[in-house]
Write a protein that holds these residues in place. Sequence first.
Motif, PDB file in Angstrom:
ATOM      1  N   GLU A  34       0.851  -1.189   0.000  1.00 51.74           N
ATOM      2  CA  GLU A  34       0.000   0.000   0.000  1.00 51.74           C
ATOM      3  C   GLU A  34       0.887   1.239   0.000  1.00 51.74           C
ATOM      4  OE1 GLU A  34      -3.212   0.136  -0.278  1.00 51.74           O
ATOM      5  OE2 GLU A  34      -3.605  -2.021  -0.128  1.00 51.74           O
ATOM      6  N   PRO A  35       0.549   2.266  -0.783  1.00 51.79           N
ATOM      7  CA  PRO A  35       1.389   3.461  -0.849  1.00 51.79           C
ATOM      8  C   PRO A  35       1.652   4.100   0.507  1.00 51.79           C
ATOM      9  CG  PRO A  35      -0.282   3.504  -2.560  1.00 51.79           C
ATOM     10  CD  PRO A  35      -0.616   2.346  -1.683  1.00 51.79           C
ATOM     11  N   GLU A  36       0.629   4.165   1.358  1.00 50.77           N
ATOM     12  CA  GLU A  36       0.802   4.804   2.666  1.00 50.77           C
ATOM     13  C   GLU A  36       1.781   4.027   3.540  1.00 50.77           C
ATOM     14  OE1 GLU A  36      -2.050   4.081   1.271  1.00 50.77           O
ATOM     15  OE2 GLU A  36      -2.834   6.072   0.737  1.00 50.77           O
ATOM     16  N   THR A  59       1.147  -3.509 -10.833  1.00 50.91           N
ATOM     17  CA  THR A  59       0.711  -2.417  -9.949  1.00 50.91           C
ATOM     18  C   THR A  59       1.659  -1.230  -9.965  1.00 50.91           C
ATOM     19  OG1 THR A  59       1.850  -3.435  -8.059  1.00 50.91           O
ATOM     20  CG2 THR A  59      -0.454  -4.061  -8.417  1.00 50.91           C
ATOM     21  N   TRP A  62      -0.017   2.357 -10.522  1.00 49.32           N
ATOM     22  CA  TRP A  62      -0.756   2.832  -9.346  1.00 49.32           C
ATOM     23  C   TRP A  62       0.197   3.243  -8.222  1.00 49.32           C
ATOM     24  CZ3 TRP A  62      -1.446  -0.543  -4.812  1.00 49.32           C
ATOM     25  CH2 TRP A  62      -2.190   0.067  -3.801  1.00 49.32           C
ATOM     26  N   LEU A  63       1.170   2.394  -7.906  1.00 48.45           N
ATOM     27  CA  LEU A  63       2.099   2.714  -6.818  1.00 48.45           C
ATOM     28  C   LEU A  63       2.932   3.950  -7.152  1.00 48.45           C
ATOM     29  CD1 LEU A  63       3.457  -0.746  -5.585  1.00 48.45           C
ATOM     30  CD2 LEU A  63       2.027   0.868  -4.330  1.00 48.45           C
ATOM     31  N   THR A  65       2.213   6.460  -9.133  1.00 50.03           N
ATOM     32  CA  THR A  65       1.371   7.656  -9.086  1.00 50.03           C
ATOM     33  C   THR A  65       1.085   8.082  -7.650  1.00 50.03           C
ATOM     34  OG1 THR A  65       0.320   7.008 -11.176  1.00 50.03           O
ATOM     35  CG2 THR A  65      -0.821   8.650  -9.838  1.00 50.03           C
ATOM     36  N   GLU A  66       0.746   7.116  -6.788  1.00 40.96           N
ATOM     37  CA  GLU A  66       0.415   7.449  -5.402  1.00 40.96           C
ATOM     38  C   GLU A  66       1.649   7.882  -4.615  1.00 40.96           C
ATOM     39  OE1 GLU A  66      -2.613   7.664  -4.009  1.00 40.96           O
ATOM     40  OE2 GLU A  66      -3.326   7.349  -6.057  1.00 40.96           O
ATOM     41  N   LEU A  67       2.792   7.234  -4.831  1.00 45.18           N
ATOM     42  CA  LEU A  67       4.012   7.629  -4.120  1.00 45.18           C
ATOM     43  C   LEU A  67       4.490   9.008  -4.563  1.00 45.18           C
ATOM     44  CD1 LEU A  67       5.973   4.242  -4.061  1.00 45.18           C
ATOM     45  CD2 LEU A  67       4.807   5.357  -2.151  1.00 45.18           C
ATOM     46  N   LYS A  68       4.319   9.315  -5.839  1.00 44.43           N
ATOM     47  CA  LYS A  68       4.641  10.664  -6.314  1.00 44.43           C
ATOM     48  C   LYS A  68       3.726  11.695  -5.659  1.00 44.43           C
ATOM     49  CE  LYS A  68       7.996  10.938  -9.410  1.00 44.43           C
ATOM     50  NZ  LYS A  68       9.107  11.897  -9.304  1.00 44.43           N
ATOM     51  N   ARG A  69       2.458  11.330  -5.545  1.00 46.69           N
ATOM     52  CA  ARG A  69       1.504  12.247  -4.910  1.00 46.69           C
ATOM     53  C   ARG A  69       1.867  12.505  -3.452  1.00 46.69           C
ATOM     54  NH1 ARG A  69      -2.816  11.657  -1.837  1.00 46.69           N
ATOM     55  NH2 ARG A  69      -2.700   9.392  -1.966  1.00 46.69           N
ATOM     56  N   LEU A  70       2.477  11.510  -2.803  1.00 48.47           N
ATOM     57  CA  LEU A  70       2.904  11.653  -1.413  1.00 48.47           C
ATOM     58  C   LEU A  70       4.252  12.365  -1.283  1.00 48.47           C
ATOM     59  CD1 LEU A  70       1.843   8.123  -0.093  1.00 48.47           C
ATOM     60  CD2 LEU A  70       0.716  10.309   0.373  1.00 48.47           C
TER      61      LEU A  70
END
Length: 346
Positions: A34-36, A59, A62-63, A65-70
């Motif tokens: 999970e990214p978080e 995956t 998805w990972l 994109t989410e890790l970049k967003r974080l």
Amino acid sequence: MVHYVGLDVSLKQTSICVVNQLGLIVREGVVDSEPEAIAAFVRLNAPGAVRIGLETGPTATWLWTELKRLGLPVICIDARHAKAALKLQINKSDRNDAVGIARIMQCGWYKEVRVKELDSHATKALLVSRALLVKIKRDIENQIRGLLKNLGLVIGQAKMNVFAVRAAELADNRPSLTAAVEPLLKAREAVERQIADLDRKVLRLARNNAQVRRFMTTPGVGPITALCFLATIDDPTRFKRSRSVGAYVGPTTRRYASGEIDWTGRISKCGDKMLRSYLYEAANVLLTRVAKWSALKAWGVRLAKRSGIRKAKVAVARKLAVILHRMWIEGTEFNWSSKEAANQSV
């Protein structure tokens, strides 16, 4: 302290390794995929992370994109290149792979893969679904033809709704054959309805996108090819030269040179198979069906006379990719010309 992080991702858990600038292991661990959870581990154990690497996989989009967003400096690397380094390890495990990816990040020996926007993935998913249904419909039709042909019943050429009518007529007087053919015809009809629904969605997307409409001014390029090119390339600025797009799609020849050996083989078939096939179909339409002349058609016709129609179609497909990219960069439509001007310009 500077840190480099390697992620070996599986569906349920991700192995993480943190190394310093000397390649020495600082911390290892396993967290949920999970990214978080991954971000929390990295921030706690590698606050000075410079590069975080993960391989291409199911995956990865998805990972990434989410890790970049974080706010993490994540990099997606080519799994084939990573395999070349990771296979040097005697024992393969998720833990060892994470260590290897971390050290790849530390030494900088990797090829970064550009992750496309989620909108491009959604468009590509629509086209993939349509292509699958078209294949299923074709397979059902071929199965019906084979069943009838065993008994000497030939459907022949049949377009649109003629196929279903003709197959039903041939099997009408044979109850045992009807029991086998009728379910296939019903399945074909259901698949055909879904294809028509997807076609309407594709046309709607094409009408609402100005760049796709510009692509469609090119002879042989329809809404499906234009949307596939848009979704596959995603960002035209990632190519410094338009001619690089031809190699990216795959219709360029392979070359092997070592010492006195130097030979050129068949096309590389790199890149997206769907886009390559659509460009080939567009080239076929341009050379065999489009009556209006252009410099591209004149060049393709002359090449066909010299090297054969099949090689000409591959070459025109490559050139179509280059032209579409240049149109995208410049925001222009296809440049038509008369037959005389086209022959003079080639």
